[in-house]
Design a protein around this motif. Structure first.
Motif, PDB file in Angstrom:
ATOM      1  N   PRO A  50       0.818  -1.230   0.000  1.00  0.00           N
ATOM      2  CA  PRO A  50       0.000   0.000   0.000  1.00  0.00           C
ATOM      3  C   PRO A  50       0.846   1.272   0.000  1.00  0.00           C
ATOM      4  O   PRO A  50       0.517   2.231  -0.697  1.00  0.00           O
ATOM      5  N   LEU A  51       1.936   1.269   0.741  1.00  0.00           N
ATOM      6  CA  LEU A  51       2.802   2.448   0.785  1.00  0.00           C
ATOM      7  C   LEU A  51       3.487   2.671  -0.560  1.00  0.00           C
ATOM      8  O   LEU A  51       3.576   3.803  -1.042  1.00  0.00           O
ATOM      9  N   GLU A  52       3.952   1.589  -1.191  1.00  0.00           N
ATOM     10  CA  GLU A  52       4.593   1.712  -2.496  1.00  0.00           C
ATOM     11  C   GLU A  52       3.605   2.240  -3.540  1.00  0.00           C
ATOM     12  O   GLU A  52       3.950   3.089  -4.357  1.00  0.00           O
ATOM     13  N   ARG A  53       2.360   1.751  -3.481  1.00  0.00           N
ATOM     14  CA  ARG A  53       1.348   2.238  -4.425  1.00  0.00           C
ATOM     15  C   ARG A  53       1.057   3.719  -4.184  1.00  0.00           C
ATOM     16  O   ARG A  53       0.881   4.485  -5.124  1.00  0.00           O
ATOM     17  N   ARG A  54       1.060   4.116  -2.928  1.00  0.00           N
ATOM     18  CA  ARG A  54       0.812   5.522  -2.612  1.00  0.00           C
ATOM     19  C   ARG A  54       1.955   6.404  -3.136  1.00  0.00           C
ATOM     20  O   ARG A  54       1.722   7.475  -3.686  1.00  0.00           O
ATOM     21  N   VAL A  55       3.205   5.943  -2.957  1.00  0.00           N
ATOM     22  CA  VAL A  55       4.355   6.692  -3.454  1.00  0.00           C
ATOM     23  C   VAL A  55       4.292   6.786  -4.975  1.00  0.00           C
ATOM     24  O   VAL A  55       4.509   7.856  -5.552  1.00  0.00           O
ATOM     25  N   LEU A 141      16.034  11.122  -7.162  1.00  0.00           N
ATOM     26  CA  LEU A 141      15.963  10.948  -5.712  1.00  0.00           C
ATOM     27  C   LEU A 141      15.411  12.195  -5.035  1.00  0.00           C
ATOM     28  O   LEU A 141      14.564  12.115  -4.140  1.00  0.00           O
ATOM     29  N   GLU A 142      15.854  13.356  -5.482  1.00  0.00           N
ATOM     30  CA  GLU A 142      15.375  14.615  -4.899  1.00  0.00           C
ATOM     31  C   GLU A 142      13.872  14.778  -5.131  1.00  0.00           C
ATOM     32  O   GLU A 142      13.133  15.186  -4.235  1.00  0.00           O
ATOM     33  N   ALA A 143      13.406  14.434  -6.319  1.00  0.00           N
ATOM     34  CA  ALA A 143      11.977  14.549  -6.629  1.00  0.00           C
ATOM     35  C   ALA A 143      11.159  13.600  -5.759  1.00  0.00           C
ATOM     36  O   ALA A 143      10.088  13.969  -5.265  1.00  0.00           O
ATOM     37  N   ARG A 144      11.649  12.386  -5.552  1.00  0.00           N
ATOM     38  CA  ARG A 144      10.925  11.431  -4.710  1.00  0.00           C
ATOM     39  C   ARG A 144      10.844  11.905  -3.274  1.00  0.00           C
ATOM     40  O   ARG A 144       9.809  11.800  -2.631  1.00  0.00           O
ATOM     41  N   VAL A 145      11.948  12.457  -2.769  1.00  0.00           N
ATOM     42  CA  VAL A 145      11.955  12.958  -1.391  1.00  0.00           C
ATOM     43  C   VAL A 145      10.974  14.110  -1.242  1.00  0.00           C
ATOM     44  O   VAL A 145      10.208  14.174  -0.281  1.00  0.00           O
ATOM     45  N   SER A 147       8.295  14.706  -2.990  1.00  0.00           N
ATOM     46  CA  SER A 147       6.915  14.221  -3.042  1.00  0.00           C
ATOM     47  C   SER A 147       6.546  13.495  -1.747  1.00  0.00           C
ATOM     48  O   SER A 147       5.423  13.594  -1.287  1.00  0.00           O
ATOM     49  N   LEU A 148       7.487  12.786  -1.156  1.00  0.00           N
ATOM     50  CA  LEU A 148       7.211  12.100   0.100  1.00  0.00           C
ATOM     51  C   LEU A 148       7.025  13.088   1.247  1.00  0.00           C
ATOM     52  O   LEU A 148       6.268  12.844   2.180  1.00  0.00           O
ATOM     53  N   GLU A 149       7.687  14.217   1.170  1.00  0.00           N
ATOM     54  CA  GLU A 149       7.526  15.234   2.212  1.00  0.00           C
ATOM     55  C   GLU A 149       6.135  15.859   2.159  1.00  0.00           C
ATOM     56  O   GLU A 149       5.672  16.400   3.155  1.00  0.00           O
ATOM     57  N   MET A 150       5.477  15.779   1.025  1.00  0.00           N
ATOM     58  CA  MET A 150       4.149  16.360   0.878  1.00  0.00           C
ATOM     59  C   MET A 150       3.059  15.453   1.454  1.00  0.00           C
ATOM     60  O   MET A 150       1.927  15.883   1.597  1.00  0.00           O
ATOM     61  N   ILE A 151       3.392  14.198   1.790  1.00  0.00           N
ATOM     62  CA  ILE A 151       2.405  13.264   2.323  1.00  0.00           C
ATOM     63  C   ILE A 151       2.077  13.660   3.750  1.00  0.00           C
ATOM     64  O   ILE A 151       2.966  13.761   4.588  1.00  0.00           O
ATOM     65  N   PRO A 152       0.809  13.892   4.045  1.00  0.00           N
ATOM     66  CA  PRO A 152       0.455  14.226   5.435  1.00  0.00           C
ATOM     67  C   PRO A 152       0.629  13.004   6.333  1.00  0.00           C
ATOM     68  O   PRO A 152       0.325  11.881   5.932  1.00  0.00           O
ATOM     69  N   ILE A 153       1.097  13.246   7.506  1.00  0.00           N
ATOM     70  CA  ILE A 153       1.332  12.134   8.450  1.00  0.00           C
ATOM     71  C   ILE A 153       0.250  12.136   9.496  1.00  0.00           C
ATOM     72  O   ILE A 153      -0.205  13.086   9.982  1.00  0.00           O
TER      73      ILE A 153
END
Length: 153
Positions: A50-55, A141-145, A147-153
């Motif tokens: 699920p996390l991989e699909r979300r990323v 790698l920078e783009a992935r980071v 986008s991951l920072e934009m995920i609400p926790i």
């Protein structure tokens, strides 16, 4: 103190129990629940699907675009002279902007490193390919980071 020595604790407890109705504690449900929990299989791996699909969904989402701003009306000589009273002021502001951008991008540090470079001012492409990661990999790698920072926790 002398009277305590004469009292039998066993007799006192027996007398208390004889005078009061005490029900036995039924721990059967609790024991059954503990046994059920112990019998459950222990999970040793985590499903990251699920996390991989979300990323992947976040990465495949189109980047928001900002509307373009047309500055052509403001790029006239009259407007430039209204903003900067003298040529020296304009030149000082441009110098300051360039310096700040160099610091922001780390160009000064890059130039210093190039000049230092172990006494070798020129590095070959082979040395660069073995010492540094490709720019494309870093940007991915920078783009992935980001986008991951934009995920609400």
């Amino acid at each position: 103190m002398v009277e305590l020595g004469k009292v039998s604790l066993r007799d006192e407890i027996a007398n208390y129990l004889a005078g009061h109705a005490v029900q036995a504690y039924n721990d059967g449900p609790l024991v059954a629940r503990i046994e059920a929990l112990e019998a459950r299989p222990q999970v040793t791996t985590v499903d990251l699907g699920p996390l991989e699909r979300r990323v992947q969904a976040l990465e495949s989402r189109p980047a928001p675009t900002t509307p373009a701003i047309d500055l052509s009306a403001y790029m006239t000589s009259e407007m430039a002279y209204q903003t900067f009273a003298t040529y020296a002021t304009l030149q000082a502001q441009m110098t300051s902007n360039i310096k700040n951008k160099h610091l922001e991008l780390g160009l000064d540090a890059l130039i210093d490193e190039k000049l230092r470079n172990g006494g070798d001012n020129f590095i070959t492409s082979h040395q660069a390919s073995t010492a540094y990661a490709p720019l494309e990999d870093f940007k991915i790698l920078e783009a992935r980071v980001k986008s991951l920072e934009m995920i609400p926790i």
